[in-house]
Design a protein around this motif. Structure first.
Motif, PDB file in Angstrom:
ATOM      1  N   ARG A 163       1.098  44.830 -13.788  1.00  0.00           N
ATOM      2  CA  ARG A 163       0.341  45.972 -14.295  1.00  0.00           C
ATOM      3  C   ARG A 163      -1.150  45.686 -14.102  1.00  0.00           C
ATOM      4  NH1 ARG A 163       2.466  47.623 -20.116  1.00  0.00           N
ATOM      5  NH2 ARG A 163       1.859  45.483 -20.598  1.00  0.00           N
ATOM      6  N   ARG A 164      -1.952  46.703 -14.372  1.00  0.00           N
ATOM      7  CA  ARG A 164      -3.366  46.637 -14.009  1.00  0.00           C
ATOM      8  C   ARG A 164      -4.251  46.281 -15.205  1.00  0.00           C
ATOM      9  NH1 ARG A 164      -4.324  52.400 -12.521  1.00  0.00           N
ATOM     10  NH2 ARG A 164      -6.425  51.707 -11.904  1.00  0.00           N
ATOM     11  N   ALA A 165      -5.346  45.618 -14.901  1.00  0.00           N
ATOM     12  CA  ALA A 165      -6.469  45.445 -15.830  1.00  0.00           C
ATOM     13  C   ALA A 165      -7.627  46.239 -15.250  1.00  0.00           C
ATOM     14  CB  ALA A 165      -6.845  43.973 -15.963  1.00  0.00           C
ATOM     15  N   VAL A 166      -8.239  47.095 -16.059  1.00  0.00           N
ATOM     16  CA  VAL A 166      -9.274  47.995 -15.559  1.00  0.00           C
ATOM     17  C   VAL A 166     -10.541  47.848 -16.396  1.00  0.00           C
ATOM     18  CG1 VAL A 166      -9.907  50.389 -15.102  1.00  0.00           C
ATOM     19  CG2 VAL A 166      -7.551  49.631 -14.708  1.00  0.00           C
ATOM     20  N   SER A 167     -11.629  47.567 -15.705  1.00  0.00           N
ATOM     21  CA  SER A 167     -12.956  47.542 -16.328  1.00  0.00           C
ATOM     22  C   SER A 167     -13.583  48.925 -16.160  1.00  0.00           C
ATOM     23  CB  SER A 167     -13.818  46.470 -15.659  1.00  0.00           C
ATOM     24  OG  SER A 167     -15.148  46.520 -16.123  1.00  0.00           O
ATOM     25  N   LEU A 168     -13.966  49.541 -17.271  1.00  0.00           N
ATOM     26  CA  LEU A 168     -14.461  50.908 -17.238  1.00  0.00           C
ATOM     27  C   LEU A 168     -15.953  50.943 -16.917  1.00  0.00           C
ATOM     28  CD1 LEU A 168     -12.654  52.437 -20.352  1.00  0.00           C
ATOM     29  CD2 LEU A 168     -11.865  52.291 -17.981  1.00  0.00           C
ATOM     30  N   ALA A 169     -16.333  51.887 -16.100  1.00  0.00           N
ATOM     31  CA  ALA A 169     -17.743  52.055 -15.742  1.00  0.00           C
ATOM     32  C   ALA A 169     -18.489  52.744 -16.871  1.00  0.00           C
ATOM     33  CB  ALA A 169     -17.857  52.880 -14.458  1.00  0.00           C
ATOM     34  N   ASP A 170     -19.707  52.295 -17.096  1.00  0.00           N
ATOM     35  CA  ASP A 170     -20.622  52.952 -18.035  1.00  0.00           C
ATOM     36  C   ASP A 170     -20.060  53.064 -19.445  1.00  0.00           C
ATOM     37  OD1 ASP A 170     -22.446  53.381 -15.911  1.00  0.00           O
ATOM     38  OD2 ASP A 170     -21.324  55.174 -15.313  1.00  0.00           O
ATOM     39  N   LEU A 171     -19.282  52.084 -19.872  1.00  0.00           N
ATOM     40  CA  LEU A 171     -18.811  52.101 -21.250  1.00  0.00           C
ATOM     41  C   LEU A 171     -20.009  51.889 -22.170  1.00  0.00           C
ATOM     42  CD1 LEU A 171     -15.997  52.384 -22.598  1.00  0.00           C
ATOM     43  CD2 LEU A 171     -16.018  49.910 -22.880  1.00  0.00           C
ATOM     44  N   PRO A 172     -20.191  52.748 -23.164  1.00  0.00           N
ATOM     45  CA  PRO A 172     -21.422  52.709 -23.964  1.00  0.00           C
ATOM     46  C   PRO A 172     -21.419  51.600 -25.016  1.00  0.00           C
ATOM     47  CG  PRO A 172     -20.000  54.460 -24.746  1.00  0.00           C
ATOM     48  CD  PRO A 172     -19.319  53.884 -23.543  1.00  0.00           C
ATOM     49  N   ALA A 173     -21.628  50.374 -24.564  1.00  0.00           N
ATOM     50  CA  ALA A 173     -21.669  49.229 -25.468  1.00  0.00           C
ATOM     51  C   ALA A 173     -22.716  48.241 -24.971  1.00  0.00           C
ATOM     52  CB  ALA A 173     -20.306  48.565 -25.552  1.00  0.00           C
ATOM     53  N   ILE A 174     -23.399  47.624 -25.910  1.00  0.00           N
ATOM     54  CA  ILE A 174     -24.494  46.705 -25.593  1.00  0.00           C
ATOM     55  C   ILE A 174     -24.092  45.300 -26.017  1.00  0.00           C
ATOM     56  CG2 ILE A 174     -26.927  46.159 -25.985  1.00  0.00           C
ATOM     57  CD1 ILE A 174     -27.180  49.151 -26.934  1.00  0.00           C
ATOM     58  N   ARG A 175     -24.214  44.342 -25.097  1.00  0.00           N
ATOM     59  CA  ARG A 175     -23.917  42.947 -25.431  1.00  0.00           C
ATOM     60  C   ARG A 175     -25.180  42.246 -25.909  1.00  0.00           C
ATOM     61  NH1 ARG A 175     -20.359  40.531 -20.493  1.00  0.00           N
ATOM     62  NH2 ARG A 175     -21.117  38.586 -21.385  1.00  0.00           N
ATOM     63  N   HIS A 176     -25.061  41.600 -27.066  1.00  0.00           N
ATOM     64  CA  HIS A 176     -26.141  40.792 -27.621  1.00  0.00           C
ATOM     65  C   HIS A 176     -25.759  39.307 -27.532  1.00  0.00           C
ATOM     66  CE1 HIS A 176     -28.272  44.304 -29.291  1.00  0.00           C
ATOM     67  NE2 HIS A 176     -27.077  44.782 -29.578  1.00  0.00           N
ATOM     68  N   GLU A 177     -26.599  38.460 -28.061  1.00  0.00           N
ATOM     69  CA  GLU A 177     -26.316  37.023 -28.063  1.00  0.00           C
ATOM     70  C   GLU A 177     -24.974  36.748 -28.725  1.00  0.00           C
ATOM     71  OE1 GLU A 177     -28.051  32.895 -30.090  1.00  0.00           O
ATOM     72  OE2 GLU A 177     -29.156  34.781 -30.278  1.00  0.00           O
ATOM     73  N   HIS A 178     -24.150  35.946 -28.061  1.00  0.00           N
ATOM     74  CA  HIS A 178     -22.873  35.547 -28.634  1.00  0.00           C
ATOM     75  C   HIS A 178     -23.081  34.233 -29.383  1.00  0.00           C
ATOM     76  CE1 HIS A 178     -18.733  34.351 -29.126  1.00  0.00           C
ATOM     77  NE2 HIS A 178     -18.339  35.543 -28.707  1.00  0.00           N
ATOM     78  N   ARG A 179     -23.167  34.328 -30.690  1.00  0.00           N
ATOM     79  CA  ARG A 179     -23.525  33.143 -31.483  1.00  0.00           C
ATOM     80  C   ARG A 179     -22.409  32.109 -31.521  1.00  0.00           C
ATOM     81  NH1 ARG A 179     -28.302  34.935 -33.907  1.00  0.00           N
ATOM     82  NH2 ARG A 179     -28.362  37.195 -34.187  1.00  0.00           N
ATOM     83  N   GLY A 180     -21.169  32.550 -31.342  1.00  0.00           N
ATOM     84  CA  GLY A 180     -20.090  31.581 -31.251  1.00  0.00           C
ATOM     85  C   GLY A 180     -20.232  30.671 -30.050  1.00  0.00           C
ATOM     86  N   TYR A 181     -20.953  31.134 -29.041  1.00  0.00           N
ATOM     87  CA  TYR A 181     -21.240  30.342 -27.845  1.00  0.00           C
ATOM     88  C   TYR A 181     -22.524  29.534 -28.011  1.00  0.00           C
ATOM     89  CZ  TYR A 181     -22.178  29.385 -22.881  1.00  0.00           C
ATOM     90  OH  TYR A 181     -22.452  28.770 -21.681  1.00  0.00           O
ATOM     91  N   THR A 182     -23.594  30.200 -28.396  1.00  0.00           N
ATOM     92  CA  THR A 182     -24.899  29.533 -28.429  1.00  0.00           C
ATOM     93  C   THR A 182     -25.044  28.571 -29.606  1.00  0.00           C
ATOM     94  OG1 THR A 182     -25.882  31.393 -29.654  1.00  0.00           O
ATOM     95  CG2 THR A 182     -26.000  31.463 -27.245  1.00  0.00           C
ATOM     96  N   SER A 183     -24.213  28.702 -30.627  1.00  0.00           N
ATOM     97  CA  SER A 183     -24.343  27.832 -31.805  1.00  0.00           C
ATOM     98  C   SER A 183     -23.734  26.455 -31.575  1.00  0.00           C
ATOM     99  CB  SER A 183     -23.688  28.489 -33.016  1.00  0.00           C
ATOM    100  OG  SER A 183     -22.279  28.618 -32.829  1.00  0.00           O
ATOM    101  N   LEU A 184     -22.945  26.286 -30.515  1.00  0.00           N
ATOM    102  CA  LEU A 184     -22.304  25.002 -30.254  1.00  0.00           C
ATOM    103  C   LEU A 184     -23.107  24.189 -29.246  1.00  0.00           C
ATOM    104  CD1 LEU A 184     -18.482  25.753 -29.885  1.00  0.00           C
ATOM    105  CD2 LEU A 184     -19.621  24.607 -31.780  1.00  0.00           C
ATOM    106  N   PRO A 185     -23.158  22.870 -29.387  1.00  0.00           N
ATOM    107  CA  PRO A 185     -23.762  22.029 -28.357  1.00  0.00           C
ATOM    108  C   PRO A 185     -23.022  22.218 -27.032  1.00  0.00           C
ATOM    109  CG  PRO A 185     -23.362  20.764 -30.362  1.00  0.00           C
ATOM    110  CD  PRO A 185     -22.682  22.081 -30.544  1.00  0.00           C
ATOM    111  N   GLU A 186     -23.733  22.099 -25.936  1.00  0.00           N
ATOM    112  CA  GLU A 186     -23.153  22.376 -24.627  1.00  0.00           C
ATOM    113  C   GLU A 186     -21.926  21.525 -24.337  1.00  0.00           C
ATOM    114  OE1 GLU A 186     -24.463  22.589 -19.894  1.00  0.00           O
ATOM    115  OE2 GLU A 186     -25.911  22.016 -21.442  1.00  0.00           O
ATOM    116  N   ASP A 187     -21.954  20.231 -24.693  1.00  0.00           N
ATOM    117  CA  ASP A 187     -20.819  19.373 -24.370  1.00  0.00           C
ATOM    118  C   ASP A 187     -19.580  19.770 -25.170  1.00  0.00           C
ATOM    119  OD1 ASP A 187     -21.949  18.534 -26.758  1.00  0.00           O
ATOM    120  OD2 ASP A 187     -21.710  16.396 -26.357  1.00  0.00           O
ATOM    121  N   GLU A 188     -19.751  20.168 -26.425  1.00  0.00           N
ATOM    122  CA  GLU A 188     -18.624  20.602 -27.236  1.00  0.00           C
ATOM    123  C   GLU A 188     -18.078  21.940 -26.737  1.00  0.00           C
ATOM    124  OE1 GLU A 188     -15.690  20.785 -30.197  1.00  0.00           O
ATOM    125  OE2 GLU A 188     -16.807  19.146 -29.243  1.00  0.00           O
ATOM    126  N   ARG A 189     -18.973  22.813 -26.360  1.00  0.00           N
ATOM    127  CA  ARG A 189     -18.579  24.109 -25.810  1.00  0.00           C
ATOM    128  C   ARG A 189     -17.750  23.915 -24.541  1.00  0.00           C
ATOM    129  NH1 ARG A 189     -23.850  26.797 -25.542  1.00  0.00           N
ATOM    130  NH2 ARG A 189     -24.037  25.922 -23.469  1.00  0.00           N
TER     131      ARG A 189
END
Length: 330
Positions: free
Chosen positions: A275-301
């Protein structure tokens, strides 16, 4: 929190297992281990001795609120008839301002038939305080029907996959939308996501997609057919979760779980087209900083991300049939 009492039957099985191991009866020892685990306990061998620990944290009752120790102990709605349009699931841990921003976007533009489940996964004190009083019918929808909001609490931090399983178990609508709190809906995101799933060939949709030529490295992709939908914003049918889930709860960290789940949803077996996975064009959503990513040290991440990726390879590493683009034969 007090120690949980070990049930007599579990302790007896553990002693019997130790005797079986001493006698070299490994089949009986394995049978007794399975019996102990089925009762909700883990056993670790320590020479001729053993240690027993609960397989999951205990549920904790606090007045009218229950904090759940596992996803399996959360009452499920998956057997109930679906109602409404979509249930949006958000996971709240440490960043109350991010959750508030995401909820504000949903409140502003979500259509009738939208419901919300917030999983409070071992939240920080600040996040817990912000969640108190949130549950019920949202009164902040000026001139629109209220959005029903449910908050489900855990007794400890269970991890991203377990928290997601909890949220989907409480989903009452036919479509489930997973919304990361780093994403801010600008206008209605529920309608286009739900509408895309009207096509039975589509298994999963979202705002951002990725592709691979070898299932080892994934890259951002333009809108359209992709190999996987990124977990910042993805939608799928509740019925598919009931049939193909739950999510593998060894994914305690969020990264790469989206790839694994996208492939699970798409997979129809090696003899059939996926079956298909579809990424929609112009979906009205804004991505901000992902704190679950940036809060971890790079090596642990990186360590946690690689561990998760190995789980994708273990299940799908040879499945080039799941890719929209494959490496040409040499």
């Amino acid at each position: 929190m007090s120690r949980r009492r070990i049930p007599d039957e579990v302790l007896s099985a553990a002693h019997a297992r130790a005797a079986a191991r001493a006698a070299g009866d490994w089949d009986e020892a394995d049978r007794l281990r399975a019996e102990i685990e089925a009762a909700g306990w883990k056993i670790a061998d320590r020479g001729t001795d053993f240690a027993l620990t609960p397989a999951a944290p205990a549920d904790v009752a606090e007045g009218e609120r229950t904090r759940y120790g596992s996803s399996a102990s959360v009452p499920s709605r998956l057997e109930e008839p679906a109602a409404g349009l979509a249930t949006v699931v958000l996971i709240a841990t440490d960043w109350p301002d991010d959750l508030a921003r995401a909820l504000a976007g949903l409140r502003a533009a979500s259509p009738d038939g939208t419901s919300i489940v917030v999983v409070a996964d071992g939240p920080s004190a600040e996040q817990a305080a912000a969640l108190d009083g949130l549950e019920g019918f949202d009164a902040e929808r000026d001139g629109s029907p209220a959005l029903p909001i449910e908050v489900v609490w855990t007794s400890e931090r269970l991890g991203y996959a377990a928290a997601t399983n909890i949220g989907v178990r409480r989903a009452g609508a036919p479509v489930v939308v997973l919304l990361d709190t780093s994403v801010e809906p600008a206008v209605d995101i529920v309608t286009p996501l739900s509408s895309a799933l009207d096509d039975p060939s589509v298994a999963v949709v979202g705002g951002w997609g990725i592709v691979s030529i070898d299932l080892r490295k994934f890259e951002d992709a333009p809108p359209g057919d992709v190999d996987a939908i990124e977990g910042y914003l993805m939608a799928f049918r509740r019925a598919d979760f009931a049939e193909r889930g739950p999510l593998d709860e060894r994914f305690r960290f969020y990264r790469n779980l989206d790839i694994w789940w996208s492939l699970v949803l798409r997979d129809e077996g090696e003899e059939k087209p996926p079956r298909r996975a579809v990424s929609l064009a112009d979906l009205p959503a804004i991505r901000h900083e992902h704190r679950g990513y940036t809060s971890l040290p790079e090596d642990e991440r990186d360590r946690q991300s690689k561990r998760n990726f190995y789980r994708i390879i273990d299940r799908f590493g040879w499945r080039r049939d799941l890719l929209t683009t494959v490496t040409p034969p040499s």
